[in-house]
Write a protein that holds these residues in place. Structure first.
Motif, PDB file in Angstrom:
ATOM      1  N   THR A  87      -1.407   7.640   7.240  1.00 37.16           N
ATOM      2  CA  THR A  87      -0.626   6.908   8.255  1.00 37.16           C
ATOM      3  C   THR A  87      -1.750   5.928   9.045  1.00 37.16           C
ATOM      4  OG1 THR A  87      -1.417   8.681   9.680  1.00 37.16           O
ATOM      5  CG2 THR A  87       0.884   8.685   9.118  1.00 37.16           C
ATOM      6  N   LEU A  88      -2.917   6.154   8.854  1.00 37.48           N
ATOM      7  CA  LEU A  88      -3.913   5.167   9.149  1.00 37.48           C
ATOM      8  C   LEU A  88      -3.813   3.953   8.394  1.00 37.48           C
ATOM      9  CD1 LEU A  88      -6.720   4.391  10.800  1.00 37.48           C
ATOM     10  CD2 LEU A  88      -7.670   5.579   8.922  1.00 37.48           C
ATOM     11  N   ALA A  89      -3.519   4.332   7.167  1.00 39.84           N
ATOM     12  CA  ALA A  89      -3.307   3.084   6.099  1.00 39.84           C
ATOM     13  C   ALA A  89      -2.426   2.260   6.484  1.00 39.84           C
ATOM     14  CB  ALA A  89      -3.451   3.585   4.786  1.00 39.84           C
ATOM     15  N   LEU A  90      -1.039   2.964   6.919  1.00 38.85           N
ATOM     16  CA  LEU A  90       0.057   2.344   6.838  1.00 38.85           C
ATOM     17  C   LEU A  90      -0.021   1.482   8.434  1.00 38.85           C
ATOM     18  CD1 LEU A  90       2.757   4.935   5.972  1.00 38.85           C
ATOM     19  CD2 LEU A  90       2.314   2.950   4.916  1.00 38.85           C
ATOM     20  N   GLY A  91      -0.828   1.989   9.244  1.00 37.12           N
ATOM     21  CA  GLY A  91      -1.024   1.152  10.458  1.00 37.12           C
ATOM     22  C   GLY A  91      -1.807  -0.098  10.312  1.00 37.12           C
ATOM     23  N   LEU A  92      -2.647  -0.130   9.100  1.00 40.87           N
ATOM     24  CA  LEU A  92      -3.504  -1.288   8.636  1.00 40.87           C
ATOM     25  C   LEU A  92      -2.191  -2.235   7.677  1.00 40.87           C
ATOM     26  CD1 LEU A  92      -5.852  -3.112   8.036  1.00 40.87           C
ATOM     27  CD2 LEU A  92      -6.146  -1.735   6.291  1.00 40.87           C
ATOM     28  N   GLY A  93      -1.706  -1.492   6.898  1.00 41.98           N
ATOM     29  CA  GLY A  93      -0.713  -2.328   6.032  1.00 41.98           C
ATOM     30  C   GLY A  93       0.520  -3.007   6.576  1.00 41.98           C
ATOM     31  N   LEU A  94       0.941  -2.235   7.375  1.00 43.14           N
ATOM     32  CA  LEU A  94       2.300  -2.773   7.997  1.00 43.14           C
ATOM     33  C   LEU A  94       2.422  -4.013   8.731  1.00 43.14           C
ATOM     34  CD1 LEU A  94       5.246  -2.051   8.049  1.00 43.14           C
ATOM     35  CD2 LEU A  94       5.005  -0.747  10.196  1.00 43.14           C
ATOM     36  N   PRO A  95       1.390  -4.144   9.874  1.00 46.65           N
ATOM     37  CA  PRO A  95       1.361  -5.514  10.563  1.00 46.65           C
ATOM     38  C   PRO A  95       0.883  -6.575   9.286  1.00 46.65           C
ATOM     39  CG  PRO A  95      -0.286  -3.991  11.221  1.00 46.65           C
ATOM     40  CD  PRO A  95       0.555  -3.250  10.339  1.00 46.65           C
ATOM     41  N   ALA A  96       0.181  -6.254   8.387  1.00 44.71           N
ATOM     42  CA  ALA A  96      -0.273  -7.401   7.651  1.00 44.71           C
ATOM     43  C   ALA A  96       0.874  -7.526   6.539  1.00 44.71           C
ATOM     44  CB  ALA A  96      -1.426  -6.830   6.616  1.00 44.71           C
ATOM     45  N   THR A  97       1.555  -6.888   6.155  1.00 43.26           N
ATOM     46  CA  THR A  97       2.760  -7.181   5.453  1.00 43.26           C
ATOM     47  C   THR A  97       3.749  -7.720   6.140  1.00 43.26           C
ATOM     48  OG1 THR A  97       2.513  -5.017   4.228  1.00 43.26           O
ATOM     49  CG2 THR A  97       4.684  -5.864   4.079  1.00 43.26           C
ATOM     50  N   LEU A  98       4.306  -7.658   7.193  1.00 42.84           N
ATOM     51  CA  LEU A  98       5.155  -8.064   7.921  1.00 42.84           C
ATOM     52  C   LEU A  98       4.707  -9.706   8.397  1.00 42.84           C
ATOM     53  CD1 LEU A  98       6.297  -5.275  10.684  1.00 42.84           C
ATOM     54  CD2 LEU A  98       7.681  -6.068   8.367  1.00 42.84           C
TER      55      LEU A  98
ATOM     56  N   LEU B 257       7.258  -0.026   4.018  1.00 43.09           N
ATOM     57  CA  LEU B 257       6.140   1.033   3.873  1.00 43.09           C
ATOM     58  C   LEU B 257       5.469   1.343   2.621  1.00 43.09           C
ATOM     59  CD1 LEU B 257       8.151   3.958   5.997  1.00 43.09           C
ATOM     60  CD2 LEU B 257       6.406   2.299   6.859  1.00 43.09           C
ATOM     61  N   VAL B 258       6.372   1.207   1.519  1.00 41.55           N
ATOM     62  CA  VAL B 258       5.820   1.070   0.201  1.00 41.55           C
ATOM     63  C   VAL B 258       4.809   0.101   0.120  1.00 41.55           C
ATOM     64  CG1 VAL B 258       6.187   0.918  -2.240  1.00 41.55           C
ATOM     65  CG2 VAL B 258       7.572   2.347  -0.868  1.00 41.55           C
ATOM     66  N   THR B 259       5.254  -1.163   0.357  1.00 45.71           N
ATOM     67  CA  THR B 259       4.257  -2.402   0.219  1.00 45.71           C
ATOM     68  C   THR B 259       3.041  -2.115   1.248  1.00 45.71           C
ATOM     69  OG1 THR B 259       6.264  -3.710   0.012  1.00 45.71           O
ATOM     70  CG2 THR B 259       4.393  -4.812   0.398  1.00 45.71           C
ATOM     71  N   SER B 260       3.445  -1.846   2.462  1.00 48.77           N
ATOM     72  CA  SER B 260       2.166  -1.566   3.193  1.00 48.77           C
ATOM     73  C   SER B 260       1.071  -0.502   2.713  1.00 48.77           C
ATOM     74  CB  SER B 260       2.638  -1.043   4.536  1.00 48.77           C
ATOM     75  OG  SER B 260       3.633  -1.716   5.202  1.00 48.77           O
ATOM     76  N   TRP B 261       1.490   0.303   1.879  1.00 43.91           N
ATOM     77  CA  TRP B 261       0.585   1.296   1.357  1.00 43.91           C
ATOM     78  C   TRP B 261      -0.215   0.678   0.212  1.00 43.91           C
ATOM     79  CZ3 TRP B 261      -2.356   5.329   1.660  1.00 43.91           C
ATOM     80  CH2 TRP B 261      -2.888   6.066   0.265  1.00 43.91           C
ATOM     81  N   PHE B 262       0.354  -0.052  -0.689  1.00 43.16           N
ATOM     82  CA  PHE B 262      -0.224  -0.738  -1.659  1.00 43.16           C
ATOM     83  C   PHE B 262      -1.154  -1.731  -1.061  1.00 43.16           C
ATOM     84  CE2 PHE B 262       2.883   1.643  -4.138  1.00 43.16           C
ATOM     85  CZ  PHE B 262       2.084   2.105  -5.075  1.00 43.16           C
ATOM     86  N   LEU B 263      -0.634  -2.464  -0.216  1.00 37.36           N
ATOM     87  CA  LEU B 263      -1.560  -3.429   0.463  1.00 37.36           C
ATOM     88  C   LEU B 263      -2.789  -2.947   1.170  1.00 37.36           C
ATOM     89  CD1 LEU B 263      -1.723  -6.542   1.087  1.00 37.36           C
ATOM     90  CD2 LEU B 263      -0.427  -6.043   2.981  1.00 37.36           C
ATOM     91  N   ALA B 264      -2.498  -1.880   1.832  1.00 32.66           N
ATOM     92  CA  ALA B 264      -3.704  -1.199   2.419  1.00 32.66           C
ATOM     93  C   ALA B 264      -4.874  -0.871   1.436  1.00 32.66           C
ATOM     94  CB  ALA B 264      -3.342   0.161   3.241  1.00 32.66           C
ATOM     95  N   LEU B 265      -4.321  -0.222   0.381  1.00 33.41           N
ATOM     96  CA  LEU B 265      -5.315   0.143  -0.861  1.00 33.41           C
ATOM     97  C   LEU B 265      -5.991  -1.227  -1.524  1.00 33.41           C
ATOM     98  CD1 LEU B 265      -2.853   2.596  -3.131  1.00 33.41           C
ATOM     99  CD2 LEU B 265      -4.988   3.161  -1.752  1.00 33.41           C
ATOM    100  N   GLU B 266      -5.374  -2.274  -1.485  1.00 29.69           N
ATOM    101  CA  GLU B 266      -5.919  -3.346  -1.673  1.00 29.69           C
ATOM    102  C   GLU B 266      -7.160  -3.819  -0.518  1.00 29.69           C
ATOM    103  OE1 GLU B 266      -6.358  -4.944  -4.437  1.00 29.69           O
ATOM    104  OE2 GLU B 266      -4.622  -4.512  -5.768  1.00 29.69           O
ATOM    105  N   LEU B 267      -6.569  -3.924   0.622  1.00 33.86           N
ATOM    106  CA  LEU B 267      -7.830  -4.292   1.654  1.00 33.86           C
ATOM    107  C   LEU B 267      -8.888  -3.655   1.933  1.00 33.86           C
ATOM    108  CD1 LEU B 267      -4.836  -5.135   4.388  1.00 33.86           C
ATOM    109  CD2 LEU B 267      -6.067  -6.688   3.056  1.00 33.86           C
ATOM    110  N   VAL B 268      -9.047  -2.309   1.611  1.00 29.25           N
ATOM    111  CA  VAL B 268     -10.014  -1.512   1.366  1.00 29.25           C
ATOM    112  C   VAL B 268     -10.950  -1.442   0.420  1.00 29.25           C
ATOM    113  CG1 VAL B 268      -9.038   0.019   3.219  1.00 29.25           C
ATOM    114  CG2 VAL B 268      -8.991   0.753   0.918  1.00 29.25           C
TER     115      VAL B 268
END
Length: 247
Positions: free
Chosen positions: A205-216, A171-182
């Protein structure tokens, strides 16, 4: 939960857009290939020198019994490699966006033209995108370490380290990844990292929905080459979603 599913849906929609415009997919893959080669080379070197690095960070174990010393240094080596993997996932998007600035700005422009999104305030040069990407990417990587390092240490705690910690780490990785993607969509509107973080925090939670599948998906070897342009396109859609809601 609805926002999270929306983020996942927008990630999937990013794939649909690129499949309909394969040229954009290829454009997005080129910087990802170069970044993958750079990071892969770094990871190979890290694994090769892991024993020496583990010994260097655990000098206190030099005089311990051989079995205990080996166990401590094995744990240290695993922690170093695991930490590098987490930092690699986070820094991958920053490096890719910095290296492929013109490519990703072109993708963002095409997607936003289709969406008829909020007006763009500034056109950015490659050098400007490179500087912003490196500066903000480094800031996000350093900030992420504040969370990931304690979690990596907690990973050695029995039971909790094998159940709760991996979920929190993802979840932490997904949040920071989402910040980069936008990032590019916000840069194009003259918004800095602080504004981006504040706006996206209201739709976390919108950001995590983007970042989590990308992270995994990025954890699958070489999958990041395709995942990156897809996730970036999803990031443009997420940025459009949050910026439209503020209008």
């Amino acid at each position: 939960m609805r926002d999270f599913l929306t983020g996942v849906r927008l990630f999937g929609r990013g794939l649909t857009i690129l499949l309909r415009a394969p040229r954009l997919l290829w454009l997005g893959m080129l910087p990802a290939v170069l970044t993958t080669l750079l990071l892969l080379g770094g990871m190979v070197a890290l694994v090769y020198w892991a024993d020496d690095l583990a010994a260097w960070v655990t000098p206190f174990a030099d005089d311990w019994a051989a079995g205990l010393r080996s166990a401590v240094r094995l744990a240290a080596g695993v922690a170093l490699v695991a930490g590098a993997l987490v930092v690699g996932v986070i820094s991958f998007s920053a490096l890719t966006l910095a290296i492929g600035g013109p490519f990703y700005e072109h993708i963002a422009e095409k997607v936003e033209d289709y969406l008829d999104g909020p007006p763009v305030e500034t056109e950015l040069s490659w050098w400007r995108l490179l500087w912003l990407g490196i500066r903000d990417g480094l800031a996000l990587v350093l900030r992420s370490l504040v969370y990931t390092v304690p979690l990596l240490v907690a990973g050695f705690v029995p039971v909790v380290g094998q159940t709760v910690v991996p979920v929190l780490l993802a979840l932490v990785t997904s949040w920071f990844l989402a910040l980069e993607l936008v990032a590019v969509s916000f840069y194009r509107r003259g918004m800095d990292l602080g504004q981006r973080r504040a706006i996206l925090a209201k739709r976390r939670t919108l950001a995590l929905g983007l970042g989590l599948p990308a992270t995994l998906l990025c954890m699958i070897p070489l999958a990041a080459i395709v995942v990156m342009p897809v996730a970036f396109t999803g990031g443009v859609l997420v940025a459009h979603e949050v910026l439209e809601s503020r209008a």
